[in-house]
Scaffold this motif. Structure first.
Motif, PDB file in Angstrom:
ATOM      1  N   MET A 267      -8.243 -20.178 -26.152  1.00  0.00           N
ATOM      2  CA  MET A 267      -9.120 -19.035 -26.413  1.00  0.00           C
ATOM      3  C   MET A 267      -9.018 -17.997 -25.306  1.00  0.00           C
ATOM      4  SD  MET A 267     -11.354 -17.747 -28.554  1.00  0.00           S
ATOM      5  CE  MET A 267     -12.122 -19.062 -29.524  1.00  0.00           C
ATOM      6  N   ILE A 268      -8.887 -16.728 -25.690  1.00  0.00           N
ATOM      7  CA  ILE A 268      -8.947 -15.612 -24.749  1.00  0.00           C
ATOM      8  C   ILE A 268     -10.293 -14.929 -24.942  1.00  0.00           C
ATOM      9  CG2 ILE A 268      -8.018 -13.345 -24.150  1.00  0.00           C
ATOM     10  CD1 ILE A 268      -5.267 -14.367 -24.830  1.00  0.00           C
ATOM     11  N   SER A 269     -11.072 -14.875 -23.894  1.00  0.00           N
ATOM     12  CA  SER A 269     -12.389 -14.258 -24.002  1.00  0.00           C
ATOM     13  C   SER A 269     -12.370 -12.840 -23.463  1.00  0.00           C
ATOM     14  CB  SER A 269     -13.437 -15.079 -23.235  1.00  0.00           C
ATOM     15  OG  SER A 269     -14.686 -14.403 -23.272  1.00  0.00           O
ATOM     16  N   LEU A 270     -12.651 -11.898 -24.349  1.00  0.00           N
ATOM     17  CA  LEU A 270     -12.907 -10.507 -23.963  1.00  0.00           C
ATOM     18  C   LEU A 270     -14.374 -10.195 -24.211  1.00  0.00           C
ATOM     19  CD1 LEU A 270      -9.758  -8.790 -25.557  1.00  0.00           C
ATOM     20  CD2 LEU A 270     -10.015  -9.691 -23.244  1.00  0.00           C
TER      21      LEU A 270
ATOM     22  N   ALA B 133      -3.280   1.259 -26.911  1.00  0.00           N
ATOM     23  CA  ALA B 133      -2.336   2.316 -27.281  1.00  0.00           C
ATOM     24  C   ALA B 133      -0.980   1.748 -27.683  1.00  0.00           C
ATOM     25  CB  ALA B 133      -2.173   3.290 -26.120  1.00  0.00           C
ATOM     26  N   LYS B 134      -0.660   0.537 -27.228  1.00  0.00           N
ATOM     27  CA  LYS B 134       0.602  -0.099 -27.625  1.00  0.00           C
ATOM     28  C   LYS B 134       0.509  -0.738 -29.005  1.00  0.00           C
ATOM     29  CE  LYS B 134       2.253  -1.237 -22.955  1.00  0.00           C
ATOM     30  NZ  LYS B 134       2.526  -2.338 -22.001  1.00  0.00           N
ATOM     31  N   ARG B 135      -0.686  -1.199 -29.378  1.00  0.00           N
ATOM     32  CA  ARG B 135      -0.845  -1.933 -30.640  1.00  0.00           C
ATOM     33  C   ARG B 135      -1.301  -1.045 -31.790  1.00  0.00           C
ATOM     34  NH1 ARG B 135       2.165  -6.361 -30.563  1.00  0.00           N
ATOM     35  NH2 ARG B 135       2.164  -7.178 -28.430  1.00  0.00           N
ATOM     36  N   TYR B 136      -1.731   0.172 -31.468  1.00  0.00           N
ATOM     37  CA  TYR B 136      -2.145   1.145 -32.482  1.00  0.00           C
ATOM     38  C   TYR B 136      -1.524   2.488 -32.118  1.00  0.00           C
ATOM     39  CZ  TYR B 136      -5.857  -2.288 -33.458  1.00  0.00           C
ATOM     40  OH  TYR B 136      -6.555  -3.425 -33.759  1.00  0.00           O
ATOM     41  N   VAL B 137      -1.599   3.430 -33.024  1.00  0.00           N
ATOM     42  CA  VAL B 137      -1.283   4.814 -32.692  1.00  0.00           C
ATOM     43  C   VAL B 137      -2.575   5.428 -32.162  1.00  0.00           C
ATOM     44  CG1 VAL B 137      -0.579   7.054 -33.579  1.00  0.00           C
ATOM     45  CG2 VAL B 137       0.543   4.970 -34.411  1.00  0.00           C
ATOM     46  N   ALA B 138      -2.616   5.709 -30.873  1.00  0.00           N
ATOM     47  CA  ALA B 138      -3.828   6.200 -30.205  1.00  0.00           C
ATOM     48  C   ALA B 138      -3.722   7.704 -30.009  1.00  0.00           C
ATOM     49  CB  ALA B 138      -4.002   5.497 -28.862  1.00  0.00           C
ATOM     50  N   LEU B 139      -4.673   8.430 -30.588  1.00  0.00           N
ATOM     51  CA  LEU B 139      -4.607   9.890 -30.583  1.00  0.00           C
ATOM     52  C   LEU B 139      -5.976  10.484 -30.228  1.00  0.00           C
ATOM     53  CD1 LEU B 139      -2.617  10.303 -33.922  1.00  0.00           C
ATOM     54  CD2 LEU B 139      -1.698  10.600 -31.611  1.00  0.00           C
TER      55      LEU B 139
ATOM     56  N   ALA C 174     -12.392 -15.126 -33.776  1.00  0.00           N
ATOM     57  CA  ALA C 174     -12.539 -16.400 -33.066  1.00  0.00           C
ATOM     58  C   ALA C 174     -11.514 -17.417 -33.565  1.00  0.00           C
ATOM     59  CB  ALA C 174     -13.963 -16.930 -33.238  1.00  0.00           C
ATOM     60  N   GLU C 175     -11.272 -17.415 -34.859  1.00  0.00           N
ATOM     61  CA  GLU C 175     -10.264 -18.329 -35.410  1.00  0.00           C
ATOM     62  C   GLU C 175      -8.863 -17.956 -34.934  1.00  0.00           C
ATOM     63  OE1 GLU C 175     -10.982 -17.996 -39.572  1.00  0.00           O
ATOM     64  OE2 GLU C 175     -12.638 -19.463 -39.565  1.00  0.00           O
ATOM     65  N   ASN C 176      -8.685 -16.686 -34.580  1.00  0.00           N
ATOM     66  CA  ASN C 176      -7.404 -16.243 -34.025  1.00  0.00           C
ATOM     67  C   ASN C 176      -7.395 -16.344 -32.501  1.00  0.00           C
ATOM     68  OD1 ASN C 176      -4.805 -15.355 -34.808  1.00  0.00           O
ATOM     69  ND2 ASN C 176      -5.251 -13.288 -34.080  1.00  0.00           N
ATOM     70  N   LEU C 177      -8.371 -17.060 -31.974  1.00  0.00           N
ATOM     71  CA  LEU C 177      -8.480 -17.393 -30.541  1.00  0.00           C
ATOM     72  C   LEU C 177      -8.665 -16.175 -29.643  1.00  0.00           C
ATOM     73  CD1 LEU C 177      -5.871 -20.304 -30.233  1.00  0.00           C
ATOM     74  CD2 LEU C 177      -8.348 -20.443 -30.547  1.00  0.00           C
ATOM     75  N   VAL C 178      -9.541 -15.265 -30.063  1.00  0.00           N
ATOM     76  CA  VAL C 178      -9.971 -14.181 -29.190  1.00  0.00           C
ATOM     77  C   VAL C 178     -11.460 -13.943 -29.431  1.00  0.00           C
ATOM     78  CG1 VAL C 178      -9.257 -12.393 -30.846  1.00  0.00           C
ATOM     79  CG2 VAL C 178      -9.554 -11.805 -28.438  1.00  0.00           C
ATOM     80  N   LEU C 179     -12.218 -13.895 -28.344  1.00  0.00           N
ATOM     81  CA  LEU C 179     -13.666 -13.720 -28.439  1.00  0.00           C
ATOM     82  C   LEU C 179     -14.061 -12.309 -28.053  1.00  0.00           C
ATOM     83  CD1 LEU C 179     -15.321 -16.920 -26.882  1.00  0.00           C
ATOM     84  CD2 LEU C 179     -15.357 -16.193 -29.267  1.00  0.00           C
TER      85      LEU C 179
ATOM     86  N   ILE D 116      -5.627  -8.263 -27.038  1.00  0.00           N
ATOM     87  CA  ILE D 116      -5.560  -7.073 -27.889  1.00  0.00           C
ATOM     88  C   ILE D 116      -4.556  -7.289 -29.025  1.00  0.00           C
ATOM     89  CG2 ILE D 116      -4.961  -4.622 -27.964  1.00  0.00           C
ATOM     90  CD1 ILE D 116      -7.647  -5.262 -26.592  1.00  0.00           C
ATOM     91  N   ARG D 117      -3.452  -7.985 -28.744  1.00  0.00           N
ATOM     92  CA  ARG D 117      -2.481  -8.284 -29.800  1.00  0.00           C
ATOM     93  C   ARG D 117      -3.133  -9.115 -30.910  1.00  0.00           C
ATOM     94  NH1 ARG D 117       0.615 -11.936 -31.962  1.00  0.00           N
ATOM     95  NH2 ARG D 117      -0.210 -13.598 -30.633  1.00  0.00           N
ATOM     96  N   ARG D 118      -3.939 -10.087 -30.512  1.00  0.00           N
ATOM     97  CA  ARG D 118      -4.610 -10.939 -31.496  1.00  0.00           C
ATOM     98  C   ARG D 118      -5.649 -10.157 -32.288  1.00  0.00           C
ATOM     99  NH1 ARG D 118      -5.545 -16.529 -27.914  1.00  0.00           N
ATOM    100  NH2 ARG D 118      -3.343 -16.775 -27.313  1.00  0.00           N
TER     101      ARG D 118
END
Length: 518
Positions: free
Chosen positions: A41-44, A366-372, A454-459, A505-507
């Motif tokens: 799990m990665i907790s943010l 900004a790497k995982r989306y188009v950030a404008l 959470a199921e994708n291991l990010v909080l 962020i990727r998750r």
């Protein structure tokens, strides 16, 4: 031999609980902790403080300093009467706090925050959670209404919800609490709440606001202060993140390293406190060492006028007594060893460390989306500010001004959090909830999204945790008259390294891609 299993259970004595005790609620933030032990799990979600001062070696007596330790020597008995020693700090003491620490903080407050009236005082306490609880008892009677930002720290509600008090949310924008909406709430109070006492307390986190990361600039604070003068409102300035004020953010493919400043440059760059404009003594400032030194110190202080500090002192004498002598002595000796210039240097470096973390997280998005820039590409999307996030591969030239992004955020001006707004009305699953007649489709969708994350291991921390309690009849999105088709999550960049943040962020993007079906 353990015989407890053969012993009777305690009686149910719940009938002895007081009204306030029966109505206390658990902090929702604690519910997330049980997921943190999940492997991988990665907790943010958490607000963990992960940057501390140099190692401290507290010695009784004089010892040679070492290269990697800050050695603080506290004698058992001071050579001169009145100086810091263990014999005094480990005894019952002045409930206002250690005199030498109050002296340091008085000068620091005078030089850095520059209060606008003369007879303000410093009084130490056990940190901002405890200090706010004391202020509620100082100013708020049961059943009153309390002004606060439309999103606020959930534990701040703990002291007053059990007293049947209700929150009165004031709208925010990228610069924090809006003075115009505060004026509207107060000027129309008699018409909208006939027979109910008008609120006289404003609780605000004006700097690096939790959860939004917004910071009121000097102009906004002056506007808010004038409204509070007009309607005789006391301002509670809860400011644990004051030192963590960041420079403006620009969208870059790689996180930009902060430009270093010395202590004086850092001090000059700070946005003024409400104290700077407080000619009336109507501001009670809550300061803490939790975010600047260590949360385990459980030490903070009030800055307030003598009427308030005297009443707070009377309560402290019979409730908590003096703050921990251990914490006071260590913090005091550390600050006196550094001096004010050294402390400002430490705060400047601390700010830089968290500013870099903010830049890392924003760059990862900004790497995982188009950030404008939202003002250019989402100009016709109501309430869209800061940075708009579109699916990766979106051609900016094809975006229409009213086209909903997946999400948007205002780059935090300080603190430890990124507050991301999701436009859930564009997600097919949300539309199905609406068509099925769900009583609160926004809440249901965001809960389902949190579960998928959470199921994708990010909080992440659900935005619903930060909605003020305004009464049992104002729970759903519709009842609260909140923005429809919108949901929020709080992302914490205070804990974890760059690799963890980028993977987290990727998750997150994997889940939004699935739910938005792009």
């Amino acid at each position: 031999m353990d015989t407890s299993s053969s012993l009777p259970n305690a009686l149910d004595l719940s009938g002895h609980l007081s009204y306030v005790s029966r109505n206390r609620f658990a902090s929702p933030l604690k519910d997330i902790f049980k997921y943190m032990g999940t492997p991988g799990m990665i907790s943010l979600a958490g607000a963990n403080v992960s940057i501390y001062p140099p190692s401290v070696n507290v010695q009784h007596g004089e010892v040679p300093p070492t290269s990697d330790l800050l050695t603080l020597s506290i004698p058992k008995v001071a050579p001169k009467r009145g100086e810091l020693d263990l014999s005094s700090v480990l005894q019952y003491g002045d409930c206002s706090g250690l005199p030498e620490l109050r002296t340091f903080l008085h000068k620091f407050t005078q030089d850095v925050y520059q209060p606008a009236y003369g007879n303000w005082e410093i009084q130490l306490n056990e940190g901002n959670t405890a200090s706010w609880t004391k202020v509620v008892r100082l100013l708020c009677d049961p059943g009153e209404h309390i002004l606060l930002e439309e999103f606020t720290f959930p534990s701040a509600m703990g002291p007053w919800v059990p007293q049947d008090c209700k929150g009165v949310p004031v709208k925010m924008d990228g610069r924090g609490l809006r003075a115009d909406d505060l004026e509207h709430v107060l000027s129309t109070w008699e018409a909208t709440h006939p027979g109910i006492k008008r609120p006289h307390v404003l609780y605000t986190i004006p700097c690096a606001q939790n959860p939004t990361g917004s910071t009121m600039d000097a102009e906004r604070k002056q506007e808010v202060y004038r409204v509070c003068q007009q309607f005789d409102v006391v301002i509670i300035e809860d400011s644990p993140y004051e030192a963590l004020q960041f420079r403006p953010f620009e969208i870059t493919p790689e996180p930009a390293a902060p430009v270093e400043q010395n202590g004086e440059e850092f001090r000059q760059a700070l946005v003024p406190s409400f104290l700077r404009f407080d000619t009336d003594g109507r501001v009670i400032r809550l300061e803490s060492f939790s975010k600047t030194l260590a949360p385990g110190s459980r030490l903070g202080y009030f800055v307030a006028n003598p009427l308030f500090t005297e009443r707070l002192l009377r309560g402290t004498e019979v409730e908590s007594q003096t703050p921990s002598g251990w914490s006071q002595s260590i913090v005091s000796r550390m600050l006196h060893t550094w001096g004010q210039d050294g402390y400002l240097e430490w705060l400047s470096r601390l700010r830089d460390a968290y500013e870099l973390r903010r830049n890392i997280m924003c760059a990862a998005l900004a790497k995982r989306y188009v950030a404008l820039p939202a003002e250019k590409y989402a100009a016709a999307v109501p309430g869209c500010e800061g940075v708009a996030l579109y699916p990766l591969g979106t051609d900016p030239a094809s975006i229409q001004p009213d086209q909903l992004p997946v999400a948007s955020f205002v780059p935090p001006a300080g603190g430890m959090f990124l507050w991301i707004k999701y436009y859930v009305s564009a997600a097919p699953g949300f539309q199905k909830l609406v068509e099925a007649g769900d009583a609160d489709p926004e809440a249901t969708f965001m809960h389902d999204m949190w579960t998928a994350l959470a199921e994708n291991l990010v909080l992440l921390t659900p935005g619903s945790y930060y909605v003020p309690f305004s009464g049992k009849d104002k729970v759903t999105t519709t009842e609260r008259d909140a923005e429809r088709g919108i949901g929020f999550f709080r992302f914490a960049f205070s804990y974890g390294d760059r690799d963890e943040m980028e993977e987290g962020i990727r998750r997150v993007e994997e889940v939004t891609k699935r739910l938005w079906q792009y």
